[in-house]
Motif scaffolding. Structure first.
Motif, PDB file in Angstrom:
ATOM      1  N   GLY A 168       0.830  -1.197   0.000  1.00  0.00           N
ATOM      2  CA  GLY A 168       0.000   0.000   0.000  1.00  0.00           C
ATOM      3  C   GLY A 168       0.862   1.243   0.000  1.00  0.00           C
ATOM      4  O   GLY A 168       2.019   1.208   0.427  1.00  0.00           O
ATOM      5  N   GLU A 204      -2.115   1.900  -8.079  1.00  0.00           N
ATOM      6  CA  GLU A 204      -2.700   3.244  -8.090  1.00  0.00           C
ATOM      7  C   GLU A 204      -1.616   4.304  -7.952  1.00  0.00           C
ATOM      8  O   GLU A 204      -1.633   5.319  -8.640  1.00  0.00           O
ATOM      9  N   ARG A 245      -6.977  10.965  -0.299  1.00  0.00           N
ATOM     10  CA  ARG A 245      -8.116  10.273  -0.920  1.00  0.00           C
ATOM     11  C   ARG A 245      -9.181   9.910   0.116  1.00  0.00           C
ATOM     12  O   ARG A 245     -10.346   9.727  -0.224  1.00  0.00           O
ATOM     13  N   TYR A 246      -8.776   9.780   1.372  1.00  0.00           N
ATOM     14  CA  TYR A 246      -9.689   9.355   2.423  1.00  0.00           C
ATOM     15  C   TYR A 246     -10.413  10.526   3.072  1.00  0.00           C
ATOM     16  O   TYR A 246     -11.283  10.322   3.919  1.00  0.00           O
ATOM     17  N   THR A 257      -7.196  -6.312  -1.275  1.00  0.00           N
ATOM     18  CA  THR A 257      -6.334  -5.253  -1.793  1.00  0.00           C
ATOM     19  C   THR A 257      -6.506  -3.978  -0.977  1.00  0.00           C
ATOM     20  O   THR A 257      -7.641  -3.582  -0.695  1.00  0.00           O
ATOM     21  N   PRO A 258      -5.425  -3.306  -0.589  1.00  0.00           N
ATOM     22  CA  PRO A 258      -5.558  -2.035   0.117  1.00  0.00           C
ATOM     23  C   PRO A 258      -6.259  -0.987  -0.742  1.00  0.00           C
ATOM     24  O   PRO A 258      -6.274  -1.081  -1.981  1.00  0.00           O
ATOM     25  N   GLY A 259      -6.810   0.017  -0.093  1.00  0.00           N
ATOM     26  CA  GLY A 259      -7.530   1.059  -0.824  1.00  0.00           C
ATOM     27  C   GLY A 259      -6.646   1.872  -1.753  1.00  0.00           C
ATOM     28  O   GLY A 259      -7.115   2.380  -2.777  1.00  0.00           O
ATOM     29  N   THR A 260      -5.363   2.009  -1.408  1.00  0.00           N
ATOM     30  CA  THR A 260      -4.421   2.735  -2.273  1.00  0.00           C
ATOM     31  C   THR A 260      -3.209   1.825  -2.524  1.00  0.00           C
ATOM     32  O   THR A 260      -2.159   1.990  -1.911  1.00  0.00           O
ATOM     33  N   GLN A 263     -13.936  12.053  -0.824  1.00  0.00           N
ATOM     34  CA  GLN A 263     -14.849  10.934  -0.984  1.00  0.00           C
ATOM     35  C   GLN A 263     -16.195  11.396  -1.548  1.00  0.00           C
ATOM     36  O   GLN A 263     -16.800  10.713  -2.386  1.00  0.00           O
ATOM     37  N   ALA A 315      -6.861  -4.684   5.301  1.00  0.00           N
ATOM     38  CA  ALA A 315      -6.545  -5.422   4.072  1.00  0.00           C
ATOM     39  C   ALA A 315      -5.666  -6.627   4.385  1.00  0.00           C
ATOM     40  O   ALA A 315      -5.839  -7.712   3.811  1.00  0.00           O
ATOM     41  N   ASP A 366      -7.146   1.093   6.973  1.00  0.00           N
ATOM     42  CA  ASP A 366      -7.534   0.352   5.780  1.00  0.00           C
ATOM     43  C   ASP A 366      -6.486  -0.693   5.431  1.00  0.00           C
ATOM     44  O   ASP A 366      -6.815  -1.837   5.074  1.00  0.00           O
ATOM     45  N   GLU A 398      -6.678   6.752   8.737  1.00  0.00           N
ATOM     46  CA  GLU A 398      -7.601   5.995   7.877  1.00  0.00           C
ATOM     47  C   GLU A 398      -6.849   5.127   6.878  1.00  0.00           C
ATOM     48  O   GLU A 398      -7.266   4.007   6.570  1.00  0.00           O
TER      49      GLU A 398
END
Length: 355
Positions: free
Chosen positions: A118, A315, A124-125, A308-311, A130, A302, A298, A294
Motif C-alpha cells: 500500500g 494506483e 483520498r480518504y 487489496t488495500p484502498g491505495t 470521498q 486489508a 484500511d 484511515e
C-alpha cells in the motif's frame, strides 16, 4: 487479529504513522529503525517500541507482520523490496518510488510474495474527496471537461539544505514531492492521462530539482487539464487545490490538505451548497492532514481480511508515471504520450536525473 508493525525511518512524517498505530485497535507498533541512533532511541521511547539502527535487523523479527516505510523517497524501493522479500506487508509513503522500473519491481515482488503493498495517499480518504468521488461515479457532474491541480506552496532555502530534499537521487522537486497528492487526486477524478506538455524551472532556490512546474494535460476521455506546482510562493503556502468542471457542475476542493470544499455548484444540488461549504471550515494544522490513520486502518484491515488495500501500488504508479512524463516533456521540449505501459522509455529513467 492485531497487525503488528515495524516503522522504518523516524523523520518528519513518522509521528503520523506512530500515533495512528497506537490509536487504532487493529494495530500495534512493535519496533522502529533509523540510521541515526539517538533519533531511533528517542522515537522508540516515546512510542513504547524497540529501537534499531539497521532496519534489516527489524525485518528479521517474526513478531512483525507489516512495516511502515518513512525513509527519503529515493530509498522507498530498496527498503520496500527488502521488507517484501523478508515476508512483511509494506505500507510506504508517497511517492511509491522515483523510477517506474522500481515501482514495478515492488508491485511484482509483493504479488510473488503474496504480501500487501500500500502507498500513503491519505488525502483520498478525506470526506470532501470521498464526496466528490461518489458524485463523479454517480454521473452527477456529467461528462468531465476540465481538471486543474494547483499547489502554490513555500519552502525556505533551509528546507533544501538537509541530506536529501530537492535532490534527484532522493527526492525530486515541487512536483514529485509537494504536488504528488494533488496530481494523484486530479487523475483519480479525471481518469487516465494520454499526453502532457510541460515546463519546469529552478528559480528561487539553490537545489538540483525544480521549485516550479506547469503542465497541460490531455486525458483519455478527451478532457483537458492543467497542473501548477511550486515551493516559491513567499512567504507561506497560499493554495493547494483540485478542481473539476463537467457538463452538470463544478467542484473545487482546497484547504490545507484537500480537506475543504471551496466550490460546489451541481445541477439539482445548488440548495445544498451553503450546508456543504459550512461543514468544511476547519483546516488541519499541517499539509499532512488528518487521514493517515484511515490509510493505516484500511491497510491493516486489508492484511487481516486478505484483500487489496484502498491505495495499492498500482494506483500510486499512475501519479509517478505522470510526474516522470512532465519531467521528460520539460527536458525535451516535446509533448509526451502516456499510453499502455505509460511509455516504455520512462521506466528506465530516474526521476529527473538526466534533466
Amino acid at each position: 487479529m492485531t497487525v503488528r508493525f515495524g516503522l522504518i525511518g523516524c523523520g518528519r512524517v513518522a509521528p503520523r504513522h506512530a500515533q495512528s498505530l497506537l490509536q487504532l485497535p487493529e494495530t500495534r507498533l512493535v519496533a522502529v529503525a533509523d540510521v541515526k541512533e539517538n533519533r531511533a532511541r528517542r522515537f522508540a521511547e516515546e512510542y513504547g517500541a524497540d529501537a534499531y539502527t539497521d532496519y534489516r535487523h527489524l525485518l528479521e523479527r517474526p513478531d512483525i507482520d507489516a512495516v511502515s516505510i518513512c525513509v527519503p523517497s529515493g530509498l522507498h524501493a530498496p527498503v520496500a523490496l527488502d521488507a517484501l522479500q523478508a515476508g512483511k506487508h509494506v505500507l510506504v509513503e508517497k511517492p511509491i518510488a522515483l523510477r517506474l522500473e522500481d515501482a514495478d519491481r515492488m508491485i511484482e515482488t509483493a504479488e510473488a510474495q503474496k504480501r500487501k503493498l500500500g502507498v500513503v495517499l491519505q488525502n483520498r480518504y478525506n470526506q470532501p474527496m470521498q464526496e466528490l468521488r461518489r458524485l463523479i461515479d454517480a454521473g452527477g457532474l456529467g461528462p468531465l471537461y476540465l481538471g486543474n491541480a494547483c499547489v502554490r506552496w513555500y519552502r525556505p532555502q533551509s528546507y533544501y539544505e538537509d541530506e536529501w530534499h530537492g535532490t534527484w537521487a532522493m527526492d525530486g522537486g515541487a512536483l514529485m514531492n509537494q504536488s504528488i497528492h494533488h496530481i494523484d487526486a486530479l487523475q483519480w477524478f479525471m481518469g487516465p492521462v494520454r499526453s502532457v506538455y510541460a515546463y519546469t524551472a529552478t528559480l528561487a532556490h539553490r537545489m538540483e530539482a525544480e521549485d516550479v512546474g506547469v503542465a497541460v494535460l490531455r486525458f483519455a476521455s478527451g478532457a483537458l487539464g492543467t497542473i501548477e506546482g511550486s515551493t516559491l510562493t513567499w512567504p507561506q503556502n497560499l493554495e493547494g487545490s483540485v478542481a473539476v468542471f463537467g457538463a452538470r457542475g463544478s467542484v473545487k476542493i482546497g484547504g490545507t490538505a484537500l480537506n475543504r470544499i471551496t466550490l460546489w455548484k451541481v445541477d439539482g444540488q445548488l440548495e445544498q451548497e451553503a450546508e456543504i461549504l459550512t461543514s468544511q471550515r476547519v483546516d488541519p494544522p499541517s499539509v499532512y492532514g488528518y487521514s493517515h490513520r484511515e490509510v493505516i486502518r484500511d491497510f491493516a484491515l486489508a492484511v487481516r481480511d486478505d484483500r487489496t488495500p484502498g491505495t495499492p501500488g498500482l494506483e500510486a504508479r499512475k501519479s509517478l508515471a505522470l510526474v516522470l512524463a512532465i519531467y521528460q516533456s520539460a527536458r525535451t521540449g516535446q509533448e509526451v504520450q502516456l499510453a499502455g505501459d505509460e511509455g516504455s522509455d520512462l521506466g528506465n529513467r530516474q526521476a529527473g536525473h538526466p534533466f
